[in-house]
Design a protein around this motif. Structure first.
Motif, PDB file in Angstrom:
ATOM      1  N   ASN A  73       0.826  -1.205   0.000  1.00 15.76           N
ATOM      2  CA  ASN A  73       0.000   0.000   0.000  1.00 15.76           C
ATOM      3  C   ASN A  73       0.862   1.257   0.000  1.00 15.76           C
ATOM      4  O   ASN A  73       0.570   2.225  -0.707  1.00 15.76           O
ATOM      5  CB  ASN A  73      -0.940  -0.004   1.201  1.00 15.76           C
ATOM      6  CG  ASN A  73      -1.996  -1.071   1.088  1.00 15.76           C
ATOM      7  OD1 ASN A  73      -2.451  -1.398  -0.006  1.00 15.76           O
ATOM      8  ND2 ASN A  73      -2.389  -1.639   2.199  1.00 15.76           N
ATOM      9  N   LYS A  74       1.926   1.252   0.788  1.00 15.46           N
ATOM     10  CA  LYS A  74       2.816   2.407   0.860  1.00 15.46           C
ATOM     11  C   LYS A  74       3.442   2.690  -0.505  1.00 15.46           C
ATOM     12  O   LYS A  74       3.491   3.828  -0.950  1.00 15.46           O
ATOM     13  CB  LYS A  74       3.903   2.157   1.913  1.00 15.46           C
ATOM     14  CG  LYS A  74       4.813   3.322   2.141  1.00 15.46           C
ATOM     15  CD  LYS A  74       5.815   3.019   3.249  1.00 15.46           C
ATOM     16  CE  LYS A  74       6.766   4.183   3.452  1.00 15.46           C
ATOM     17  NZ  LYS A  74       7.774   3.887   4.459  1.00 15.46           N
ATOM     18  N   ARG A  75       3.894   1.638  -1.172  1.00 17.38           N
ATOM     19  CA  ARG A  75       4.502   1.789  -2.498  1.00 17.38           C
ATOM     20  C   ARG A  75       3.493   2.353  -3.489  1.00 17.38           C
ATOM     21  O   ARG A  75       3.809   3.235  -4.291  1.00 17.38           O
ATOM     22  CB  ARG A  75       5.031   0.438  -2.971  1.00 17.38           C
ATOM     23  CG  ARG A  75       5.663   0.465  -4.329  1.00 17.38           C
ATOM     24  CD  ARG A  75       7.085   0.985  -4.272  1.00 17.38           C
ATOM     25  NE  ARG A  75       7.669   0.862  -5.601  1.00 17.38           N
ATOM     26  CZ  ARG A  75       8.147   1.884  -6.275  1.00 17.38           C
ATOM     27  NH1 ARG A  75       8.169   3.074  -5.742  1.00 17.38           N
ATOM     28  NH2 ARG A  75       8.638   1.704  -7.472  1.00 17.38           N
ATOM     29  N   SER A  76       2.282   1.860  -3.444  1.00 18.72           N
ATOM     30  CA  SER A  76       1.230   2.347  -4.336  1.00 18.72           C
ATOM     31  C   SER A  76       0.938   3.823  -4.075  1.00 18.72           C
ATOM     32  O   SER A  76       0.835   4.621  -5.012  1.00 18.72           O
ATOM     33  CB  SER A  76      -0.034   1.506  -4.143  1.00 18.72           C
ATOM     34  OG  SER A  76      -1.092   2.039  -4.883  1.00 18.72           O
ATOM     35  N   LEU A  77       0.817   4.195  -2.810  1.00 14.52           N
ATOM     36  CA  LEU A  77       0.532   5.589  -2.469  1.00 14.52           C
ATOM     37  C   LEU A  77       1.704   6.503  -2.835  1.00 14.52           C
ATOM     38  O   LEU A  77       1.494   7.624  -3.321  1.00 14.52           O
ATOM     39  CB  LEU A  77       0.202   5.717  -0.979  1.00 14.52           C
ATOM     40  CG  LEU A  77      -1.095   5.053  -0.519  1.00 14.52           C
ATOM     41  CD1 LEU A  77      -1.235   5.139   1.000  1.00 14.52           C
ATOM     42  CD2 LEU A  77      -2.315   5.644  -1.211  1.00 14.52           C
ATOM     43  N   GLU A  78       2.929   6.043  -2.610  1.00 10.97           N
ATOM     44  CA  GLU A  78       4.119   6.847  -2.925  1.00 10.97           C
ATOM     45  C   GLU A  78       4.217   7.166  -4.415  1.00 10.97           C
ATOM     46  O   GLU A  78       4.604   8.264  -4.801  1.00 10.97           O
ATOM     47  CB  GLU A  78       5.398   6.109  -2.524  1.00 10.97           C
ATOM     48  CG  GLU A  78       5.671   6.072  -1.051  1.00 10.97           C
ATOM     49  CD  GLU A  78       6.850   5.158  -0.697  1.00 10.97           C
ATOM     50  OE1 GLU A  78       7.223   5.184   0.481  1.00 10.97           O
ATOM     51  OE2 GLU A  78       7.370   4.439  -1.567  1.00 10.97           O
ATOM     52  N   THR A  79       3.878   6.207  -5.239  1.00 10.71           N
ATOM     53  CA  THR A  79       3.998   6.386  -6.689  1.00 10.71           C
ATOM     54  C   THR A  79       2.740   7.003  -7.304  1.00 10.71           C
ATOM     55  O   THR A  79       2.762   7.385  -8.471  1.00 10.71           O
ATOM     56  CB  THR A  79       4.275   5.042  -7.392  1.00 10.71           C
ATOM     57  OG1 THR A  79       3.201   4.154  -7.124  1.00 10.71           O
ATOM     58  CG2 THR A  79       5.598   4.456  -6.954  1.00 10.71           C
ATOM     59  N   GLY A  80       1.663   7.053  -6.532  1.00 10.03           N
ATOM     60  CA  GLY A  80       0.414   7.583  -7.070  1.00 10.03           C
ATOM     61  C   GLY A  80      -0.255   6.631  -8.043  1.00 10.03           C
ATOM     62  O   GLY A  80      -1.106   7.033  -8.836  1.00 10.03           O
ATOM     63  N   THR A  94      -6.108   6.211  -2.037  1.00 10.03           N
ATOM     64  CA  THR A  94      -5.822   7.109  -0.909  1.00 10.03           C
ATOM     65  C   THR A  94      -5.615   6.307   0.373  1.00 10.03           C
ATOM     66  O   THR A  94      -5.925   5.112   0.434  1.00 10.03           O
ATOM     67  CB  THR A  94      -6.989   8.073  -0.685  1.00 10.03           C
ATOM     68  OG1 THR A  94      -8.130   7.306  -0.245  1.00 10.03           O
ATOM     69  CG2 THR A  94      -7.356   8.843  -1.948  1.00 10.03           C
ATOM     70  N   ALA A  95      -5.144   7.000   1.394  1.00  8.04           N
ATOM     71  CA  ALA A  95      -4.984   6.365   2.707  1.00  8.04           C
ATOM     72  C   ALA A  95      -6.340   5.900   3.237  1.00  8.04           C
ATOM     73  O   ALA A  95      -6.424   4.865   3.907  1.00  8.04           O
ATOM     74  CB  ALA A  95      -4.318   7.340   3.677  1.00  8.04           C
ATOM     75  N   ALA A  96      -7.404   6.628   2.931  1.00 11.55           N
ATOM     76  CA  ALA A  96      -8.750   6.205   3.349  1.00 11.55           C
ATOM     77  C   ALA A  96      -9.149   4.896   2.672  1.00 11.55           C
ATOM     78  O   ALA A  96      -9.776   4.032   3.290  1.00 11.55           O
ATOM     79  CB  ALA A  96      -9.778   7.304   3.038  1.00 11.55           C
ATOM     80  N   ASP A  97      -8.774   4.733   1.405  1.00 11.77           N
ATOM     81  CA  ASP A  97      -9.039   3.472   0.695  1.00 11.77           C
ATOM     82  C   ASP A  97      -8.287   2.318   1.352  1.00 11.77           C
ATOM     83  O   ASP A  97      -8.820   1.228   1.523  1.00 11.77           O
ATOM     84  CB  ASP A  97      -8.606   3.566  -0.771  1.00 11.77           C
ATOM     85  CG  ASP A  97      -9.389   4.583  -1.573  1.00 11.77           C
ATOM     86  OD1 ASP A  97     -10.539   4.880  -1.214  1.00 11.77           O
ATOM     87  OD2 ASP A  97      -8.825   5.080  -2.563  1.00 11.77           O
ATOM     88  N   VAL A  98      -7.037   2.570   1.720  1.00  8.53           N
ATOM     89  CA  VAL A  98      -6.229   1.548   2.388  1.00  8.53           C
ATOM     90  C   VAL A  98      -6.893   1.145   3.697  1.00  8.53           C
ATOM     91  O   VAL A  98      -7.009  -0.045   4.010  1.00  8.53           O
ATOM     92  CB  VAL A  98      -4.785   2.051   2.634  1.00  8.53           C
ATOM     93  CG1 VAL A  98      -4.025   1.095   3.540  1.00  8.53           C
ATOM     94  CG2 VAL A  98      -4.058   2.239   1.309  1.00  8.53           C
ATOM     95  N   ALA A  99      -7.359   2.126   4.476  1.00 14.62           N
ATOM     96  CA  ALA A  99      -8.023   1.840   5.757  1.00 14.62           C
ATOM     97  C   ALA A  99      -9.279   0.999   5.544  1.00 14.62           C
ATOM     98  O   ALA A  99      -9.536   0.052   6.293  1.00 14.62           O
ATOM     99  CB  ALA A  99      -8.359   3.138   6.478  1.00 14.62           C
ATOM    100  N   ARG A 100     -10.038   1.314   4.505  1.00 10.64           N
ATOM    101  CA  ARG A 100     -11.259   0.547   4.213  1.00 10.64           C
ATOM    102  C   ARG A 100     -10.909  -0.896   3.858  1.00 10.64           C
ATOM    103  O   ARG A 100     -11.542  -1.839   4.342  1.00 10.64           O
ATOM    104  CB  ARG A 100     -12.027   1.195   3.064  1.00 10.64           C
ATOM    105  CG  ARG A 100     -13.303   0.445   2.697  1.00 10.64           C
ATOM    106  CD  ARG A 100     -14.069   1.150   1.626  1.00 10.64           C
ATOM    107  NE  ARG A 100     -13.421   0.917   0.349  1.00 10.64           N
ATOM    108  CZ  ARG A 100     -14.056   0.925  -0.813  1.00 10.64           C
ATOM    109  NH1 ARG A 100     -15.329   1.182  -0.873  1.00 10.64           N
ATOM    110  NH2 ARG A 100     -13.408   0.695  -1.934  1.00 10.64           N
ATOM    111  N   VAL A 101      -9.888  -1.088   3.047  1.00  9.12           N
ATOM    112  CA  VAL A 101      -9.460  -2.434   2.667  1.00  9.12           C
ATOM    113  C   VAL A 101      -8.963  -3.199   3.898  1.00  9.12           C
ATOM    114  O   VAL A 101      -9.263  -4.384   4.068  1.00  9.12           O
ATOM    115  CB  VAL A 101      -8.383  -2.376   1.562  1.00  9.12           C
ATOM    116  CG1 VAL A 101      -7.696  -3.714   1.379  1.00  9.12           C
ATOM    117  CG2 VAL A 101      -9.010  -1.914   0.258  1.00  9.12           C
ATOM    118  N   GLU A 102      -8.228  -2.532   4.759  1.00  6.62           N
ATOM    119  CA  GLU A 102      -7.750  -3.186   5.982  1.00  6.62           C
ATOM    120  C   GLU A 102      -8.921  -3.588   6.881  1.00  6.62           C
ATOM    121  O   GLU A 102      -8.890  -4.649   7.510  1.00  6.62           O
ATOM    122  CB  GLU A 102      -6.759  -2.296   6.725  1.00  6.62           C
ATOM    123  CG  GLU A 102      -5.405  -2.226   6.049  1.00  6.62           C
ATOM    124  CD  GLU A 102      -4.747  -3.593   5.891  1.00  6.62           C
ATOM    125  OE1 GLU A 102      -4.656  -4.351   6.877  1.00  6.62           O
ATOM    126  OE2 GLU A 102      -4.322  -3.912   4.760  1.00  6.62           O
TER     127      GLU A 102
END
Length: 122
Positions: A73-80, A94-102
């Motif tokens: 997730n971090k790599r995806s967010l870093e590269t956009g 977005t970070a909100a999307d990551v939180a929802r997936v988690e």
């Protein structure tokens, strides 16, 4: 949470998902069929700048280890670059999307671990 869907079905689902969103699915990579093996995914993440996005057949094809998911997730967010899960029709941008997936992962993990005890209390 584990399944063995034939690759041609996965490709069909991913291409249909991409087409519905006006995205191109040009390349299909197949991960090795070993538990918790993500050699191909890690390779794609290392070259993420070369791609518009990465399509996953399903959220549940992803890593079970939260720390490994965080790295992806971090790599995806870093590269956009977006990660898409075709079966669930999720987009991780977005970070909100990551939180929802988690959150989905935590719920699925609970159900996977103790489905009868959890459902008996409903």
């Amino acid at each position: 949470m584990g399944n063995r869907t034939p690759q041609h079905i996965k490709n069909f689902v991913v291409r249909g998902f991409a087409k519905k969103r006006g995205l191109a699915s040009k390349l299909s990579e197949t991960e090795y069929a070993m538990p918790e093996c993500f050699i191909v995914l890690n390779s794609l993440l290392g070259e993420l700048e070369a791609y518009e996005c990465i399509f996953l057949y399903s959220l549940f094809m992803r890593l079970r280890d939260p720390e490994q998911r965080e790295t992806i997730n971090k790599r995806s967010l870093e590269t956009g670059k977006n990660l898409y899960a075709a079966v669930e029709e999720y987009r991780v941008v977005t970070a909100a999307d990551v939180a929802r997936v988690e959150d989905v992962w935590r719920i699925a993990s609970l159900l996977d671990a103790k489905p009868t005890e959890l459902l008996a209390g409903l």
